[in-house]
Design a protein around this motif. Structure first.
Motif, PDB file in Angstrom:
ATOM      1  N   VAL A   1       0.900  -1.374   0.065  1.00 35.45           N
ATOM      2  CA  VAL A   1      -0.072   0.045  -0.052  1.00 35.45           C
ATOM      3  C   VAL A   1       0.918   1.448  -0.282  1.00 35.45           C
ATOM      4  N   GLN A   2       1.871   1.143   0.706  1.00 38.28           N
ATOM      5  CA  GLN A   2       2.763   2.380   0.705  1.00 38.28           C
ATOM      6  C   GLN A   2       3.745   2.771  -0.401  1.00 38.28           C
ATOM      7  N   THR A   3       3.832   1.581  -1.145  1.00 38.60           N
ATOM      8  CA  THR A   3       4.620   2.037  -2.510  1.00 38.60           C
ATOM      9  C   THR A   3       3.474   2.553  -3.623  1.00 38.60           C
ATOM     10  N   GLU A   4       2.480   1.838  -3.529  1.00 40.42           N
ATOM     11  CA  GLU A   4       1.378   2.282  -4.367  1.00 40.42           C
ATOM     12  C   GLU A   4       0.830   3.796  -4.208  1.00 40.42           C
ATOM     13  N   MET A   5       0.713   4.173  -2.856  1.00 41.10           N
ATOM     14  CA  MET A   5       0.397   5.468  -2.423  1.00 41.10           C
ATOM     15  C   MET A   5       1.346   6.599  -2.732  1.00 41.10           C
ATOM     16  N   LEU A   6       2.574   6.245  -2.665  1.00 41.56           N
ATOM     17  CA  LEU A   6       3.850   7.122  -3.234  1.00 41.56           C
ATOM     18  C   LEU A   6       3.880   7.403  -4.508  1.00 41.56           C
ATOM     19  N   GLN A   7       3.629   6.296  -5.508  1.00 40.09           N
ATOM     20  CA  GLN A   7       3.522   6.303  -6.712  1.00 40.09           C
ATOM     21  C   GLN A   7       2.200   7.341  -7.316  1.00 40.09           C
ATOM     22  N   THR A   8       1.227   6.855  -6.323  1.00 40.65           N
ATOM     23  CA  THR A   8      -0.245   7.803  -6.880  1.00 40.65           C
ATOM     24  C   THR A   8       0.079   9.208  -6.343  1.00 40.65           C
ATOM     25  N   ARG A   9       0.929   9.544  -5.538  1.00 39.09           N
ATOM     26  CA  ARG A   9       1.146  11.227  -5.040  1.00 39.09           C
ATOM     27  C   ARG A   9       1.731  11.943  -6.503  1.00 39.09           C
ATOM     28  N   ASN A  10       2.366  11.163  -7.331  1.00 47.56           N
ATOM     29  CA  ASN A  10       2.908  11.805  -8.459  1.00 47.56           C
ATOM     30  C   ASN A  10       1.854  11.973  -9.709  1.00 47.56           C
ATOM     31  N   GLU A  11       0.681  11.538  -9.475  1.00 47.70           N
ATOM     32  CA  GLU A  11      -0.111  11.444 -10.607  1.00 47.70           C
ATOM     33  C   GLU A  11      -0.636  12.910 -10.572  1.00 47.70           C
ATOM     34  N   GLU A  12      -1.221  13.439 -11.779  1.00 51.24           N
ATOM     35  CA  GLU A  12      -1.382  14.760 -12.269  1.00 51.24           C
ATOM     36  C   GLU A  12      -2.937  15.069 -11.234  1.00 51.24           C
ATOM     37  N   PHE A  13      -3.710  14.261 -10.964  1.00 51.95           N
ATOM     38  CA  PHE A  13      -4.962  14.357 -10.625  1.00 51.95           C
ATOM     39  C   PHE A  13      -4.671  15.060  -8.815  1.00 51.95           C
ATOM     40  N   VAL A  14      -3.672  14.472  -8.266  1.00 51.25           N
ATOM     41  CA  VAL A  14      -2.981  14.838  -7.199  1.00 51.25           C
ATOM     42  C   VAL A  14      -2.608  16.152  -7.142  1.00 51.25           C
ATOM     43  N   ASP A  15      -1.957  16.331  -8.046  1.00 47.51           N
ATOM     44  CA  ASP A  15      -0.880  18.098  -8.180  1.00 47.51           C
ATOM     45  C   ASP A  15      -2.430  18.897  -8.574  1.00 47.51           C
ATOM     46  N   LEU A  16      -3.628  18.327  -8.922  1.00 44.25           N
ATOM     47  CA  LEU A  16      -4.534  19.240  -9.162  1.00 44.25           C
ATOM     48  C   LEU A  16      -5.414  19.633  -7.961  1.00 44.25           C
ATOM     49  N   ALA A  17      -5.394  18.687  -7.123  1.00 39.33           N
ATOM     50  CA  ALA A  17      -6.046  18.831  -5.935  1.00 39.33           C
ATOM     51  C   ALA A  17      -5.349  19.700  -5.099  1.00 39.33           C
ATOM     52  N   LYS A  18      -3.950  19.509  -5.108  1.00 37.63           N
ATOM     53  CA  LYS A  18      -3.274  20.407  -4.324  1.00 37.63           C
ATOM     54  C   LYS A  18      -3.310  21.698  -4.590  1.00 37.63           C
TER      55      LYS A  18
ATOM     56  N   ARG B   1      -8.979  10.630   0.481  1.00 40.34           N
ATOM     57  CA  ARG B   1     -10.055  10.635  -0.581  1.00 40.34           C
ATOM     58  C   ARG B   1      -9.599  10.328  -2.065  1.00 40.34           C
ATOM     59  N   HIS B   2      -8.319  10.833  -2.295  1.00 36.33           N
ATOM     60  CA  HIS B   2      -7.442  10.818  -3.629  1.00 36.33           C
ATOM     61  C   HIS B   2      -6.495   9.806  -3.539  1.00 36.33           C
ATOM     62  N   VAL B   3      -5.478   9.725  -2.890  1.00 32.46           N
ATOM     63  CA  VAL B   3      -4.472   8.772  -2.770  1.00 32.46           C
ATOM     64  C   VAL B   3      -4.843   7.506  -2.478  1.00 32.46           C
ATOM     65  N   LEU B   4      -5.356   7.425  -1.113  1.00 34.75           N
ATOM     66  CA  LEU B   4      -5.692   5.991  -0.656  1.00 34.75           C
ATOM     67  C   LEU B   4      -6.638   5.246  -1.368  1.00 34.75           C
ATOM     68  N   ARG B   5      -7.712   5.929  -1.861  1.00 32.55           N
ATOM     69  CA  ARG B   5      -8.790   5.485  -2.483  1.00 32.55           C
ATOM     70  C   ARG B   5      -8.332   4.807  -3.874  1.00 32.55           C
ATOM     71  N   ASN B   6      -7.290   5.495  -4.484  1.00 30.89           N
ATOM     72  CA  ASN B   6      -6.776   5.015  -5.702  1.00 30.89           C
ATOM     73  C   ASN B   6      -5.454   3.826  -5.513  1.00 30.89           C
ATOM     74  N   SER B   7      -5.185   3.488  -4.169  1.00 28.68           N
ATOM     75  CA  SER B   7      -4.276   2.575  -3.808  1.00 28.68           C
ATOM     76  C   SER B   7      -4.916   1.269  -3.193  1.00 28.68           C
ATOM     77  N   LEU B   8      -6.228   1.293  -3.219  1.00 28.43           N
ATOM     78  CA  LEU B   8      -6.871  -0.014  -2.616  1.00 28.43           C
ATOM     79  C   LEU B   8      -6.373  -1.206  -3.099  1.00 28.43           C
ATOM     80  N   GLY B   9      -6.418  -1.057  -4.462  1.00 29.81           N
ATOM     81  CA  GLY B   9      -6.160  -2.169  -5.230  1.00 29.81           C
ATOM     82  C   GLY B   9      -5.074  -3.091  -4.753  1.00 29.81           C
ATOM     83  N   ASN B  10      -4.078  -2.560  -4.406  1.00 29.95           N
ATOM     84  CA  ASN B  10      -2.737  -3.162  -4.031  1.00 29.95           C
ATOM     85  C   ASN B  10      -3.148  -4.016  -2.489  1.00 29.95           C
ATOM     86  N   ALA B  11      -3.958  -3.130  -1.784  1.00 33.03           N
ATOM     87  CA  ALA B  11      -4.056  -3.651  -0.456  1.00 33.03           C
ATOM     88  C   ALA B  11      -5.099  -5.094  -0.535  1.00 33.03           C
ATOM     89  N   VAL B  12      -5.954  -4.948  -1.510  1.00 28.30           N
ATOM     90  CA  VAL B  12      -6.860  -6.107  -1.763  1.00 28.30           C
ATOM     91  C   VAL B  12      -5.860  -7.381  -2.328  1.00 28.30           C
TER      92      VAL B  12
END
Length: 317
Positions: free
Chosen positions: A200-217, A229-240
């Motif tokens: 989950v940590q690896t996926e979240m760190l990668q997701t933080r570099n996505e454009e939609f995260v920069d847009l939210a910031k 709402r943005h990073v964790l939600r899109n990283s749940l796949g790895n948790a499953v």
């Protein structure tokens, strides 16, 4: 989903067939003769031969395998060589204990994995991140039996806060039963939970570099909301996926953990079957564990598809 399950049936059938061959062959590859073990001390050759004939061990291996498979297809799991009870009744008597331990352990794996994953995947100072990474690495590296011994020493011997041997069913007395489950469940779940947390940590760190995260910031969204709402939600796949992959490790670890904490579950039955060379019981347990792990993997893919619209069951991507 139904189409996906139908497409999975041939693969599942191949896995079950190959696993049944392995489950039948592995106990028989061990040194020694089960007839000699059952004959007692100083047996005569005639007595040993009579036992082999009675158990059908003098028949060709293929004939023994076919009889076993034919019985399984008709709901007959066989009879224990040692206790002369049906394997179904032996497993049924102990299944509840292992199911309770497995369910509590899976819940702990999810909680530990999500906690470590969110903490590690959130903005942290270098010192805090180093501590989290070291903690996760230690939990992954330390075997479950060593974790179990440490927990017994701390919480069962030095402080005597929790029981370290035996069990009480959750349905019999929930308050007492959960006390008997805490230590073995934590010993079983810490390492798999750390593995899930690292994924989950690896996926979240990668997701933080996505454009939609920069847009939210850029829109001024609070950091906590971005994480949840943005990073964790899109990283749940790895948790499953991580939880699904750890089911097999949980089942394998339960064999050792149940022996350490003297729980009367499937793991303890497997250990006893190995000691007494009870082939009929052991081969059913091996096959059952493989089938449970296979179905857990299929369930993982279904859950992943339901929470992530980018994943389509049965699609070739």
């Amino acid at each position: 989903m139904l189409r996906y399950l139908i497409l999975k049936l041939p693969t599942l059938a191949i896995v079950v067939i190959l696993s049944s061959v392995a489950a039948f062959a592995l106990p028989r590859l061990a040194p020694g003769d089960v007839a000699v073990s059952l004959a007692g001390t100083d047996p005569t050759q005639a007595h040993i031969d009579a036992i082999r004939t009675q158990l059908g061990l003098d028949r060709p291996l293929f004939a023994q395998y076919w009889d076993w498979i034919w019985g399984l297809l008709h709901g007959d799991l066989g009879e224990s060589y040692v206790t002369h009870r049906s394997v179904a009744s032996l497993i049924g008597d102990r299944l509840g204990s292992t199911v309770q331990l497995a369910l509590v352990s899976i819940v702990l794996v999810i909680l530990i994995g999500m906690t470590l994953g969110v903490l590690g995947g959130s903005p942290r100072s270098r010192v805090a991140r180093t501590v989290l990474d070291l903690s996760s690495s230690m939990l992954i590296a330390i075997p479950s039996f060593l974790i179990a011994l440490v927990l017994i020493l701390i919480f069962g011997i030095f402080h005597r806060w929790l029981p370290v041997s035996g069990e009480v069913g959750l349905f019999q007395d929930p308050a007492i039963g959960i006390q008997y489950l805490i230590l073995p469940a934590f010993a079983l779940a810490l390492a798999p939970g750390a593995v899930v947390g690292r994924m989950v940590q690896t996926e979240m760190l990668q997701t933080r570099n996505e454009e939609f995260v920069d847009l939210a910031k850029a829109k001024g969204v609070p950091p906590r909301r971005i994480t949840l709402r943005h990073v964790l939600r899109n990283s749940l796949g790895n948790a499953v996926v991580g939880v699904g992959l750890q089911v097999g490790n949980l089942i394998a670890g339960a064999v050792i953990i149940e022996a350490i904490f003297s729980r009367n579950g499937i793991g303890q039955l497997a250990v006893t079957s190995v000691d007494t060379r009870d082939f009929t019981t052991l081969q059913v347990l091996i096959l059952g564990i493989v089938i449970v792990a296979a179905f857990a993997q299929i369930l993982t893919e279904i859950v992943l598809a339901s929470i992530d619209p980018r994943v389509r069951l049965g699609s070739k991507q």
